[in-house]
Design a protein around this motif. Sequence first.
Motif, PDB file in Angstrom:
ATOM      1  N   VAL A   1      50.556  57.427 -41.911  1.00 56.63           N
ATOM      2  CA  VAL A   1      49.506  58.573 -41.572  1.00 56.63           C
ATOM      3  C   VAL A   1      48.202  57.893 -41.912  1.00 56.63           C
ATOM      4  O   VAL A   1      47.106  58.052 -41.189  1.00 56.63           O
TER       5      VAL A   1
ATOM      6  N   ASP B   1      53.878  58.008 -45.089  1.00 54.48           N
ATOM      7  CA  ASP B   1      52.544  58.252 -45.546  1.00 54.48           C
ATOM      8  C   ASP B   1      51.611  57.078 -45.390  1.00 54.48           C
ATOM      9  O   ASP B   1      50.446  57.274 -45.053  1.00 54.48           O
TER      10      ASP B   1
ATOM     11  N   TYR C   1      56.034  65.601 -40.658  1.00 53.89           N
ATOM     12  CA  TYR C   1      55.005  64.449 -39.893  1.00 53.89           C
ATOM     13  C   TYR C   1      55.388  64.443 -38.425  1.00 53.89           C
ATOM     14  O   TYR C   1      56.350  64.786 -38.002  1.00 53.89           O
TER      15      TYR C   1
ATOM     16  N   GLU D   1      50.499  61.886 -38.183  1.00 50.94           N
ATOM     17  CA  GLU D   1      49.592  62.878 -38.558  1.00 50.94           C
ATOM     18  C   GLU D   1      50.692  63.950 -39.716  1.00 50.94           C
ATOM     19  O   GLU D   1      51.985  64.053 -39.060  1.00 50.94           O
ATOM     20  N   LYS D   2      50.146  64.490 -40.711  1.00 44.80           N
ATOM     21  CA  LYS D   2      51.017  65.277 -41.530  1.00 44.80           C
ATOM     22  C   LYS D   2      50.551  66.613 -41.623  1.00 44.80           C
ATOM     23  O   LYS D   2      49.246  66.746 -41.963  1.00 44.80           O
TER      24      LYS D   2
ATOM     25  N   THR E   1      50.789  60.725 -33.679  1.00 46.99           N
ATOM     26  CA  THR E   1      49.432  60.670 -33.007  1.00 46.99           C
ATOM     27  C   THR E   1      49.886  60.619 -31.709  1.00 46.99           C
ATOM     28  O   THR E   1      50.669  59.867 -31.249  1.00 46.99           O
TER      29      THR E   1
END
Length: 611
Positions: A339, A336, A351, A345-346, A354
């Motif tokens: 992110v 997290d 997950y 990215e979630k 990028t």
Amino acid sequence: MVLSPVIGKLLHKRVVLASASPRRREILSQAGLRFEVVPSRFKEKLDKAAFPTPYAYAIETAKQKALEVASRMHQKDLRAPDVVIGADTIVTIGGLILEKPADKQDAYRMLSRLNGKEHSVFTGVAIIHCCSEDGQLDMDVCEFHEETMVKFSELSEDLLWEYIDSGEPMDKAGGYGIQALGGMLVECVRGDFLNVVGFPLNHFCKKLVELYCPPRREDVQRVKHESIPAVDTFEIASDAAQGDEGCGPSRAGVDGHSGQAPAGPQGPDTNGLVENPPPFPSDLLDLIDGFKASKALFTACKLKVFDVLKEEGPLKAVDVARKINASVCGTGRLLDVCVALGLLEKTDTGYGNTRLASRHLASEGACSLHGFVAYHDEHAWTVFTDLESAVRQGPQAAAGRPEEDPSQSRDRRLRFMRAMHGLTQLTARQVATAFDLSRFTSACDLGGCTGALARELAREYPRLKVTVFDLPEVIEHVSSFHPEGWQPERLHFVPGDFFKDDLPDAQLYVLSRILHDWADDRVHELLSRVSRSCKPGGGLLVVETALDERRAARASLPAALNALVRAQGRERSLAEYRSLLGQHGFRDVQVAQAGDRLDVVLGTRASSSAP
Ligand SMILES: O=c1[nH]cc([C@@H]2O[C@H](COP(=O)(O)OP(=O)(O)OP(=O)(O)O)[C@@H](O)[C@H]2O)c(=O)[nH]1
């Protein structure tokens, strides 16, 4: 229909596009923006050499275009528009800035320079918010830039002339229009396509989110306490658009303090007037938390999170945890944070990396900085804990420590080589093309480590033979860094110590990221050895991150601090490098920038024997 809620924020405003470019008009109207077009009369003649980077030049030009229109409109009817948008697109290759060609010959010069190579396209954008009061015009400027890499195929002379004769190049930066016939010249594009065409729409929308919909105060505080920096996504705009009617042109945003919380609850003062609390110190809190963000990145790299997700993503936290052999709860939190840092990215499926993470944080790949990150985690992190004593006592505090020698142990040496390899690969092309080196037929990269720069030099200059000269214990490992199927035709590795052994013969000597590692006496010793080996007319190319007032203080900050915590060596200014080359018999010393952080200095060995 307006798809992006943030574009909707501008619908009730008088917006002016200060540009004559039909492409910019089309991109913005297709995005649903309503605006007038008032082409700028600003003459694009700023002194390019006065700017630290090409994009700083593009941004300033964009800003001047927009400012000219805002003031002209204000003067005309004493009412400026609410928002004026200016943009400027440039192409850069080998340190040169290319704009629109002056004539066909100029277009030919530009296109042949780009032929078969990769170049950068920068668009600088300025968004100016105007406020006219009592006849006075008040303006707030928000500016940004976007870079896209474009690679041209190898094109024949005939094709280039045919393209030039089509007339298309003449009003286009770099002499081509990627959206039309010019698309045939292009082999690949890395980054935002519309940025090449003349307007980085995606980045523009993100900027509008920052300006018009900064995160709500509660969100900011929650994020701060969890030490996760705010992320700029369109979702923030959507949330705000739905839940916060008042999400308008906050002054905080317009003043350029992105991510700043709007003024908090206001209480009446003794006069019944509303008093504003001091601005929320978002930037300061980010700074305080900065080390946590670095450590999260280091840890995710070390645990190979980005490798796992590159190969198998998207994955749920539980699957990532299993693959990296870590706790589910710890992995979930780390993911997290990644992110929030813009590294992952979630989505509903889990997950994923990028593009930035896949390109630079996975351990394999031509642009991998995995080794560089590991070096910072395992070495720099520890060394920097001594910063306080280094500041109190000066660099002698570091000198008192046992010497940090990357060649002490095999593991440490390999770690150091990996770090240098990643970093050098990333910048090699910019260094190799910072100057035209085609007059040289032989080069020797002193301390050239894995040969990452040497390989790029050989690739860029087909006549050039390059020797990498480095310590035997380094040369012993270089083969593990060679790309698969690689044949070292014009590249040779020679073991030796540049302080002790004869330097290999070469017309051009290269010292890339070497001199800052040594104290002044050692630098003079090395430069006089190079100067003795270099024949008149030969060259010396020095690559360093110079301590330089032209560069934003922030970019040279790590270099300034490195000098304090290292046992020997120091960063130097460009003036010092120029003077060092001069003192050792190199004349016509020229300076160029290679990307954001590197300076390249080239001197020619004078004919007189005495330096
Ligand atoms: O692939 C493409 N690359 C560039 C363009 C167009 O090139 C020009 C860049 O010039 P500039 O930024 O100076 O803008 P102008 O056209 O002079 O308009 P201003 O009034 O804003 O100064 C720009 O038009 C790009 O769209 C292209 O079309 N394709």
